[in-house]
Design a protein around this motif. Structure first.
Motif, PDB file in Angstrom:
ATOM      1  N   GLY A 292       0.806  -1.221   0.000  1.00 32.41           N
ATOM      2  CA  GLY A 292       0.000   0.000   0.000  1.00 32.41           C
ATOM      3  C   GLY A 292       0.832   1.260   0.000  1.00 32.41           C
ATOM      4  N   ASN A 293       2.063   1.182   0.519  1.00 35.74           N
ATOM      5  CA  ASN A 293       2.976   2.328   0.448  1.00 35.74           C
ATOM      6  C   ASN A 293       3.541   2.447  -0.963  1.00 35.74           C
ATOM      7  OD1 ASN A 293       2.646   3.119   3.073  1.00 35.74           O
ATOM      8  ND2 ASN A 293       4.660   2.461   3.783  1.00 35.74           N
ATOM      9  N   ARG A 294       4.208   3.555  -1.205  1.00 36.73           N
ATOM     10  CA  ARG A 294       4.895   3.774  -2.481  1.00 36.73           C
ATOM     11  C   ARG A 294       6.398   3.581  -2.293  1.00 36.73           C
ATOM     12  NH1 ARG A 294       1.550   4.351  -7.068  1.00 36.73           N
ATOM     13  NH2 ARG A 294      -0.463   5.066  -6.309  1.00 36.73           N
ATOM     14  N   LEU A 295       7.057   3.243  -3.382  1.00 39.02           N
ATOM     15  CA  LEU A 295       8.512   3.081  -3.340  1.00 39.02           C
ATOM     16  C   LEU A 295       9.183   4.347  -2.804  1.00 39.02           C
ATOM     17  CD1 LEU A 295      10.445   0.816  -4.112  1.00 39.02           C
ATOM     18  CD2 LEU A 295      10.579   1.785  -6.396  1.00 39.02           C
ATOM     19  N   GLY A 296       8.660   5.504  -3.200  1.00 39.94           N
ATOM     20  CA  GLY A 296       9.225   6.768  -2.740  1.00 39.94           C
ATOM     21  C   GLY A 296       9.138   6.982  -1.244  1.00 39.94           C
ATOM     22  N   ASP A 297       8.200   6.307  -0.575  1.00 41.40           N
ATOM     23  CA  ASP A 297       8.108   6.423   0.886  1.00 41.40           C
ATOM     24  C   ASP A 297       9.354   5.828   1.538  1.00 41.40           C
ATOM     25  OD1 ASP A 297       5.550   7.469   0.476  1.00 41.40           O
ATOM     26  OD2 ASP A 297       4.560   5.551   0.800  1.00 41.40           O
ATOM     27  N   MET A 298       9.810   4.715   0.999  1.00 41.27           N
ATOM     28  CA  MET A 298      11.018   4.063   1.501  1.00 41.27           C
ATOM     29  C   MET A 298      12.262   4.877   1.123  1.00 41.27           C
ATOM     30  SD  MET A 298      11.965   0.039   1.120  1.00 41.27           S
ATOM     31  CE  MET A 298      11.611   0.006  -0.622  1.00 41.27           C
ATOM     32  N   SER A 299      12.331   5.274  -0.139  1.00 42.11           N
ATOM     33  CA  SER A 299      13.499   6.011  -0.630  1.00 42.11           C
ATOM     34  C   SER A 299      13.690   7.334   0.105  1.00 42.11           C
ATOM     35  CB  SER A 299      13.343   6.278  -2.128  1.00 42.11           C
ATOM     36  OG  SER A 299      13.235   5.068  -2.849  1.00 42.11           O
ATOM     37  N   SER A 300      12.605   8.065   0.298  1.00 41.88           N
ATOM     38  CA  SER A 300      12.702   9.377   0.953  1.00 41.88           C
ATOM     39  C   SER A 300      13.078   9.239   2.417  1.00 41.88           C
ATOM     40  CB  SER A 300      11.396  10.156   0.808  1.00 41.88           C
ATOM     41  OG  SER A 300      10.338   9.511   1.489  1.00 41.88           O
ATOM     42  N   THR A 301      12.589   8.170   3.054  1.00 40.99           N
ATOM     43  CA  THR A 301      12.931   7.933   4.463  1.00 40.99           C
ATOM     44  C   THR A 301      14.425   7.693   4.621  1.00 40.99           C
ATOM     45  OG1 THR A 301      10.730   7.054   4.944  1.00 40.99           O
ATOM     46  CG2 THR A 301      12.504   6.429   6.452  1.00 40.99           C
ATOM     47  N   ILE A 302      14.995   6.865   3.745  1.00 38.60           N
ATOM     48  CA  ILE A 302      16.445   6.609   3.787  1.00 38.60           C
ATOM     49  C   ILE A 302      17.205   7.923   3.601  1.00 38.60           C
ATOM     50  CG2 ILE A 302      18.366   5.502   2.572  1.00 38.60           C
ATOM     51  CD1 ILE A 302      16.384   3.155   1.970  1.00 38.60           C
ATOM     52  N   GLN A 303      16.818   8.682   2.601  1.00 41.75           N
ATOM     53  CA  GLN A 303      17.500   9.958   2.315  1.00 41.75           C
ATOM     54  C   GLN A 303      17.451  10.905   3.509  1.00 41.75           C
ATOM     55  OE1 GLN A 303      15.770  12.157  -0.942  1.00 41.75           O
ATOM     56  NE2 GLN A 303      17.467  13.626  -1.029  1.00 41.75           N
ATOM     57  N   GLN A 304      16.280  11.032   4.123  1.00 42.18           N
ATOM     58  CA  GLN A 304      16.136  11.949   5.267  1.00 42.18           C
ATOM     59  C   GLN A 304      17.012  11.518   6.439  1.00 42.18           C
ATOM     60  OE1 GLN A 304      11.908  11.999   5.949  1.00 42.18           O
ATOM     61  NE2 GLN A 304      11.508  13.077   4.025  1.00 42.18           N
ATOM     62  N   GLU A 305      17.029  10.211   6.705  1.00 39.11           N
ATOM     63  CA  GLU A 305      17.835   9.702   7.817  1.00 39.11           C
ATOM     64  C   GLU A 305      19.317  10.010   7.610  1.00 39.11           C
ATOM     65  OE1 GLU A 305      16.975   8.083  10.804  1.00 39.11           O
ATOM     66  OE2 GLU A 305      15.023   8.877  10.208  1.00 39.11           O
ATOM     67  N   VAL A 306      19.767   9.892   6.367  1.00 38.24           N
ATOM     68  CA  VAL A 306      21.176  10.119   6.035  1.00 38.24           C
ATOM     69  C   VAL A 306      21.518  11.604   6.071  1.00 38.24           C
ATOM     70  CG1 VAL A 306      22.834   9.998   4.126  1.00 38.24           C
ATOM     71  CG2 VAL A 306      21.424   8.005   4.680  1.00 38.24           C
ATOM     72  N   GLU A 307      20.695  12.400   5.410  1.00 34.28           N
ATOM     73  CA  GLU A 307      21.041  13.817   5.225  1.00 34.28           C
ATOM     74  C   GLU A 307      20.893  14.631   6.501  1.00 34.28           C
ATOM     75  OE1 GLU A 307      18.870  15.090   1.760  1.00 34.28           O
ATOM     76  OE2 GLU A 307      20.260  14.048   0.396  1.00 34.28           O
ATOM     77  N   LYS A 308      20.011  14.211   7.400  1.00 37.85           N
ATOM     78  CA  LYS A 308      19.884  14.956   8.666  1.00 37.85           C
ATOM     79  C   LYS A 308      21.138  14.805   9.529  1.00 37.85           C
ATOM     80  CE  LYS A 308      17.546  11.645  11.715  1.00 37.85           C
ATOM     81  NZ  LYS A 308      16.273  11.217  12.315  1.00 37.85           N
ATOM     82  N   GLU A 309      21.932  13.769   9.216  1.00 41.50           N
ATOM     83  CA  GLU A 309      23.189  13.550   9.946  1.00 41.50           C
ATOM     84  C   GLU A 309      24.388  14.151   9.216  1.00 41.50           C
ATOM     85  OE1 GLU A 309      23.458  12.309  12.920  1.00 41.50           O
ATOM     86  OE2 GLU A 309      21.367  11.678  13.161  1.00 41.50           O
ATOM     87  N   GLY A 310      24.126  14.823   8.082  1.00 38.84           N
ATOM     88  CA  GLY A 310      25.195  15.513   7.369  1.00 38.84           C
ATOM     89  C   GLY A 310      25.949  14.663   6.358  1.00 38.84           C
TER      90      GLY A 310
END
Length: 256
Positions: free
Chosen positions: A140-158
């Motif tokens: 039911g989720n979209r692929l972008g939900d997973m992709s964006s979550t990974i990106q946010q976790e990484v980028e918030k840490e610099g």
């Protein structure tokens, strides 16, 4: 093409994922200062063949080894060879197992000896981003939900996410559709359905996201020569929670 797997097919991939996870444990038990990357490759190949399976990478598009071993600023697809591991190295081990018509795929980045705080944090964040992304790998989720979550976790840490290299569907072929980027927008991309088997694999750089290919035609390195980390699981999209077929438990028993 995107192929959804039957439960029988998932059972085969699950069995292969167990062989693969144990092969990773074997390699982990050998990683130390003074060992060559070729010795690690030899042991992985022996272990996989002893279990009646084939290393997925060996011969794939002409790749000559069983493991991709990528040290420090190498992101992925590094060749095992005469390199002697030393204290301060981070060593990414990427491996696949093929048996009974199906593949599994898994990667883990090991720290050896004394590591800087930045590099330790890179390893922690990359691994954590994988598991955060997998929380979104539900029907039911979209692929972008997973992709964006990974990106946010990484980028918030610099840290930065490699763009050109992505995860993928996996099954009868090592690389199937869909591509699974480690960056994207929530609510976009393929709608996830039960039985979709994916290899999800954040590749995260300490410095810039830019990469270069080396003269061997395989090894991908960070352009700024700063370290890169890589963690990967083979998973199945399910209704309430992703089923993770590979496991790091055999690696982490060794590292305790």
């Amino acid at each position: 093409m995107v192929y959804y797997k039957t439960e029988e097919e998932i059972n085969i991939i699950r069995e292969n994922a167990l062989i693969l996870s144990k092969a990773h444990g074997e390699v982990a038990s050998l990683i130390r200062e003074g060992i060559t990357t070729k010795e690690l490759d030899t042991r992985a190949e022996e272990f996989i063949q002893d279990h009646g399976a084939h290393p997925s990478f060996k011969g794939y598009n002409g790749f000559p080894y069983s493991l991709c071993i990528s040290v420090n600023s190498a992101v992925v697809h590094g060749f095992p060879g005469k390199y002697v591991i030393k204290s301060g190295d981070i060593v990414s081990i990427d491996c696949g197992v093929y048996k009974n018509g199906f593949h599994s795929d898994c990667a883990y980045t090991h720290g050896v000896g004394e590591l800087s705080e930045d590099v330790l944090r890179l390893l922690r964040v990359t691994k954590a981003s994988l598991y955060k992304g997998l929380e979104k790998a539900i029907a039911g989720n979209r692929l972008g939900d997973m992709s964006s979550t990974i990106q946010q976790e990484v980028e918030k840490e610099g840290f930065s996410v490699v763009r050109e290299l992505v995860g993928h569907g996996i099954g009868k072929s090592l690389h199937e559709g869909p591509e699974v980027p480690n960056y994207g927008k929530r609510g976009q991309g393929l709608k996830l359905q039960n039985g979709l088997v994916l290899a999800v694999e954040p590749m995260v750089n300490l410095g810039s996201k830019n990469i270069v290919q080396e003269a061997d035609g395989w090894t991908i390195r960070t352009k700024d020569n700063k370290p890169s980390a890589h963690f990967e699981h083979t998973i199945v999209v399910r209704k309430d929670k992703a089923e993770v077929l590979t496991t790091f438990e055999y690696i982490e028993k060794v590292h305790k």
